[in-house]
Design a protein around this motif. Structure first.
Motif, short mmCIF file in Angstrom:
data_model
loop_
_atom_site.label_atom_id
_atom_site.label_comp_id
_atom_site.label_asym_id
_atom_site.label_seq_id
_atom_site.Cartn_x
_atom_site.Cartn_y
_atom_site.Cartn_z
N TRP A 1 0.84 -1.20 0.00
CA TRP A 1 0.00 0.00 0.00
C TRP A 1 0.88 1.25 0.00
O TRP A 1 0.54 2.25 -0.64
N ASP A 2 1.98 1.18 0.71
CA ASP A 2 2.91 2.32 0.75
C ASP A 2 3.38 2.73 -0.64
O ASP A 2 3.70 3.90 -0.87
N ILE A 3 3.44 1.77 -1.57
CA ILE A 3 3.87 2.13 -2.92
C ILE A 3 2.69 2.06 -3.90
O ILE A 3 2.87 1.93 -5.11
N GLY A 4 1.47 2.15 -3.35
CA GLY A 4 0.29 2.28 -4.21
C GLY A 4 -0.12 0.99 -4.92
O GLY A 4 -0.72 1.03 -5.99
N ILE A 5 0.19 -0.15 -4.31
CA ILE A 5 -0.16 -1.44 -4.91
C ILE A 5 -1.01 -2.25 -3.93
O ILE A 5 -0.75 -2.24 -2.73
N ASP A 6 -2.00 -2.95 -4.46
CA ASP A 6 -2.81 -3.83 -3.63
C ASP A 6 -2.89 -5.19 -4.29
O ASP A 6 -2.67 -5.32 -5.49
N TYR A 7 -3.15 -6.22 -3.51
CA TYR A 7 -3.51 -7.52 -4.10
C TYR A 7 -4.97 -7.78 -3.78
O TYR A 7 -5.43 -7.54 -2.69
N LYS A 8 -5.68 -8.23 -4.80
CA LYS A 8 -7.14 -8.29 -4.71
C LYS A 8 -7.62 -9.59 -4.09
O LYS A 8 -8.45 -10.30 -4.66
N CYS A 9 -7.07 -9.94 -2.97
CA CYS A 9 -7.52 -11.15 -2.28
C CYS A 9 -7.10 -11.00 -0.83
O CYS A 9 -6.41 -10.05 -0.46
N GLY A 10 -7.53 -11.96 -0.02
CA GLY A 10 -7.11 -11.96 1.37
C GLY A 10 -5.63 -12.27 1.48
O GLY A 10 -4.98 -12.67 0.50
N THR A 11 -5.09 -12.11 2.68
CA THR A 11 -3.69 -12.43 2.92
C THR A 11 -3.51 -13.87 3.36
O THR A 11 -2.48 -14.47 3.10
N GLY A 12 -4.53 -14.43 3.99
CA GLY A 12 -4.34 -15.79 4.47
C GLY A 12 -5.63 -16.53 4.73
O GLY A 12 -6.66 -15.92 5.04
N HIS A 13 -5.56 -17.86 4.61
CA HIS A 13 -6.71 -18.73 4.87
C HIS A 13 -6.28 -19.84 5.82
O HIS A 13 -5.09 -20.17 5.91
N PHE B 1 -3.46 3.81 2.72
CA PHE B 1 -4.40 2.70 2.79
C PHE B 1 -5.50 2.86 1.76
O PHE B 1 -5.79 3.97 1.31
N LEU B 2 -6.09 1.75 1.40
CA LEU B 2 -7.15 1.81 0.40
C LEU B 2 -8.43 2.34 1.01
O LEU B 2 -8.75 2.05 2.16
N TYR B 3 -9.16 3.10 0.24
CA TYR B 3 -10.49 3.54 0.66
C TYR B 3 -11.32 2.31 1.01
O TYR B 3 -11.33 1.32 0.28
N GLY B 4 -12.00 2.39 2.12
CA GLY B 4 -12.78 1.25 2.59
C GLY B 4 -12.31 0.80 3.95
O GLY B 4 -13.02 0.11 4.67
N CYS B 5 -11.09 1.21 4.31
CA CYS B 5 -10.57 0.85 5.64
C CYS B 5 -11.37 1.57 6.72
O CYS B 5 -11.78 2.71 6.56
N THR B 6 -11.53 0.89 7.84
CA THR B 6 -12.07 1.52 9.03
C THR B 6 -10.94 1.61 10.05
O THR B 6 -9.84 1.11 9.81
#
Lengths: 597, 597
Positions: free
Chosen positions: A457-469, B439-444
């Protein structure tokens, strides 16, 4: 051929007065993978992908599938007259919306109620109720037309000895019955296969990658009925059943049994994990308590035996992945290796491990830009050749008599450009940052997710899923209730992270058309210090495979990040070197040597 | 004297057939502070603390208060025959439990329904209903017995010009009415004072530290009724009301009005923010929609004018705190300074700022171990003298025509031991880490809390409160709906952090009997980069006061933490130096000079 089959289906629909018929890809238990018996949708559409739902009307037929399969589906559907609905693309309706728009008042929608979850069925009900549309779910109308349909899989079950399960069925039953009582339920219908296997300390082989047997169970305060195919019942199991007061019934009689039972109290059932057909029977005959299967939370907390066996199995599994990376790095560019043959090589290394049962999911082997697709599936006709450049992402795991594994590494095969190195480094930093979390008891995955995600997020990137299951024990590689993610579906239950829960930790970067990176370890929650401020928790790591230093850029790291990576690599070497050949050990020594701060 | 008063109250209770009478500390609006008029509990108990509830039966009287006031209450209650109930101590029942245990079937509980929130009243109802206990809430029975009771505060309201409010009342009304419509409500009863002031662009002076006027409003699709004391209505306001179609009614007639209104649709009301008496009328006469006041979320998102005025006000307020710290450091040990006189000195500096209206809450000035009490209140008889050693925690803020401020600094007054330095440093690191969040919009707040808390959790320390609360604009220093915390009460709504929300950021360490540390800045959420992964958000800082380097230990920091602190200090100097004397500037130069990594 497909058109003939559809014609026969439509004739049948006419006979039964059905206007639209829906064929999802599911067994009767909502399993993640399905056996050939359940590939009715494939039979009627020709589409062979793992995910898809066919909807047939008298004047149309449509197949809904996801982005992984758009090209394949287009090819396979050619000439069939079946329209492709690209799920999640703009302007493409989902199935309830499509039916809502295309069905008319008084019409009938058909499907096999056993292949649709109670939740999905109720959503369809909700959508179509106001339109006065009838739902006919009582028959497997399409399946009946399938000539030469394979038999239901019916492999024999095995009973886990207590030195593998760590807890007797008796104790588990006691805990489940306490939860039933607390919910005010006298009965409990359990049809989620991994929960059922866990409860009874048995394993089966009826679902690919999931060591489970097709079965249902029905609990009363005193009795436990197990519905299973007679062919699956061995002499050993018959004895076990006798000793544990398990009443064995035929798998095919579950509906009849539930229909005829004399209920004297409420029945507990899990909306998301029971099929629509059984739900209709139960809600018709008895008062229902809708709750998560009480087995789910109990199963998620691994006992001491399970944890110590997993530790052992994860080391062996890690060693297989190390051998694979070493082999790949040495041979890439020298012999022809494709995404598929690389996966086969790794799968072969796992098969040699003592206690190997199966893969825990089909190995994902994705080269260069293919890795940007999170669920990429290499197909024989299109698998990419791997050269001495770019990166290969390999996400894989095994089922062993002693645990279920899941690990991802992204492997550099040549010079990596600075941008990609930065991404790779941030992923590693996030993964290690989450691993190192110290947190108070009471946290859920929502509290912790940002520890893995923040470097990206600090560099403006997200991954479109959870981090862990959550991860099962000789069971499904994906299990709940725990999950590490920053958002939950509305109303979704969030589980507190309990001691003994095993969770994946897999941040990533996915840049379409360019590259994909994922680094995944499996971690286990433990209790730490308890003081006046509360019970602190931490994670231990189960996975010990080097994170590719050739793709690390220490200028993107703080000293503590480098220290963490070095400490992890030190452990990788110490714990796995005994499982390697001299040559592999030599390679690992270098691959895990400390980076300078 | 107290016994005489209680005797008169008991006589009155007998007349009315009341068995237990409850007197909380509240005005009719659930305000955080109350005017003298509302100090009925003090009149009947002699206890002067800011928090407490008196329960009077025919054979007992009990006062419930919190840990801050245990000693004070013991002293003040002496000889009154009133028993002290120490809230939150083990074995001490809360009031509903106490009443449940001590009241008998057929008895009556009395209280002034206007001083109890709908939520609390309903909880009491719930508890006592099954016991067949009547609740009599229609009269201020105790207050009527108070001879020489002060008048209701009735200060004149002022109208904010649009260059201060930034948005016309007309626009605000439009937005509120849209939300009413979306909730299916035709009417909206608003009695939360800060929401009401915000909506009407007025301010009052009837509650200490909160620039609000005692008032209610009732919205219909076309009309707005304002209930306010006639003495508060100025000529300016009458004209403003005329222009804006505000129908002015007398404050004391709200109940009568709501009772007599001819409802043609549903009424929206906020359970937590309306008193029990009004709720009873509304639920009796109309169908109610229970929702948060729609004004709450609108008010929380500050508009451009509000933000730019706050920026300006925060600089002036920061300069006052800098002057204070400079003064304290120079004079401590040379003249007699106590917790109270230090607070008075700071309050005096704020009063000199142009546009000063009031403090935003009573200044917390807590020396050494007193700072371990999060809500410590220095009292004249027991205020500690401040010496050239240890630390002073000062949490303070002002109300200005241009914003509401809130800032905490913990100031080193001598050599600090390594353990405390470590705590202080971790607090600063956490505060800056949260400030720097992308952080991405949507965070609480639940997603972000760990960024502030993690440096403390890492060393096994927690603070038993949230990390941040919303802050009003020339309004309450505590406002919702946003909040940064890792746990929420069950069922509590979590607000997404929106651009323009102003939030405090105040991690801390509280070690009982030893020391307390809190470092609090106020930050404002802004939109950052928007890309394919979503809308990124970040925080800007409003507070510019140095963080005491004498209590910082850089060996507990990563290079990035030191960089962040240095960058912050650079800004502190640049932005505030123009507001200081030469001597203060010189001191600040040193106090903000960069630390070496």
């Amino acid at each position: 051929m497909i058109q003939d089959r559809l014609t026969r289906l439509r004739d049948r629909m006419s006979e039964k007065g059905i206007d639209f018929y829906m064929i999802p890809t599911s067994d009767f238990h909502g399993s993640e993978y399905v056996d050939d018996y359940f590939k009715v949708r494939e039979y009627f559409s020709g589409f062979t992908g793992s995910n898809g739902t066919l909807v047939v009307g008298h004047n149309m037929a449509g197949l809904w599938t996801d982005g992984r399969y758009f090209i394949q589906a287009e090819n396979e559907l050619e000439g069939s007259g079946i329209e492709l609905f690209r799920m999640m693309e703009e302007g493409v309706p989902d199935i309830p919306d499509f039916l809502g728009e295309n069905m008319k008042s008084g019409q009938t929608l058909g499907f096999d109620g056993r292949t649709v979850s109670c939740k999905e069925g109720k959503e369809l009900e909700q959508k179509l109720k106001s339109m006065d549309i009838r739902i006919f779910y009582e028959e497997d109308m399409a399946g009946d037309l399938w000539k030469e349909r394979p038999l239901l899989p019916n492999h024999q079950v095995i009973v886990l000895p207590e030195e593998i399960s760590g807890q007797s069925m008796e104790e588990k039953l006691l805990a489940v019955r306490e939860k039933m009582k607390a919910s005010g339920a006298l009965y409990f219908t359990l049809s989620k296969l991994d929960d059922l296997m866990w409860l009874m300390n048995i394993r089966g082989n009826d679902v690919a990658c999931n060591p489970v047997a097709l079965s249902y169970s029905f609990l009363t305060p005193e009795e436990l009925y197990l519905f299973i195919q007679p062919q699956e019942v061995t002499k050993e199991f018959t004895e076990y059943a006798l000793k544990n007061h398990i009443i064995i019934k035929d798998y095919k009689n579950i509906a009849e049994f539930l229909n005829g039972y004399d209920y004297k109290g409420k029945v507990l059932l899990d909306k998301g994990n029971i099929n629509y057909a059984l739900y209709k029977i139960l809600s018709d005959k008895a008062e229902c308590v809708f709750e998560s299967n009480p087995t789910e939370a109990l199963k998620a907390v691994k006992n001491k035996t399970e944890l110590s066996r997993m530790e052992e199995v994860y080391l062996k599994d890690s060693a297989a992945v190390i051998k694979f990376i070493c082999w790949l790095k040495k041979n890439v560019g020298k012999e022809k290796i494709t995404e598929l043959t690389a996966a086969e090589h790794l799968d072969g290394l796992r098969r040699e491990i003592q206690g190997f049962l199966d893969l825990s999911f089909p190995t994902i082997s994705a080269y260069k830009e293919n890795a940007a697709m999170m669920h990429y599936e290499a197909l024989p006709e299109s698998a990419k050749e791997i050269k001495a450049e770019g990166m290969l992402l390999v996400d894989s795991g095994g089922q062993y008599m002693g645990g279920t594994t899941d690990v991802t590494r992204t492997i550099a095969l040549g010079e990596i450009n600075p941008e990609i190195k930065k991404h790779f480094t941030k992923v590693a930093v996030g993964m290690l940052q989450l691993t190192q979390a110290r947190f108070l008891y009471g946290c859920t995955g929502r509290n912790l997710d940002i520890l893995a995600r923040q470097p990206l997020w600090d560099i403006g990137i997200d991954y479109k899923c959870g981090t862990g299951h959550g991860i099962g024990y000789i069971l499904n590689v994906h299990e709940g209730p725990q999950s590490i993610r920053w958002r939950f579906a509305k109303g979704a239950a969030e589980a507190i992270i309990e001691e003994g829960m095993v969770i994946s930790n897999e941040p990533g970067v996915y840049i379409e058309g360019s590259h994909g990176i994922r680094t995944e370890n499996v971690i286990v929650a433990k209790k730490g210090e308890k003081n006046a401020d509360g019970q602190f928790m931490f994670f231990d790591t189960l996975t010990f495979v080097p994170i590719d230093k050739e793709a690390i850029d220490t200028t993107c790291m703080q000293p503590i990040d480098v220290e963490r990576l070095n400490r992890y690599h030190e452990q990788v070497y110490l714990r796995t070197e005994g499982l390697l050949t001299a040559q592999e050990r030599e390679w690992l020594k270098e691959a895990t040597s400390p980076l300078r701060i």
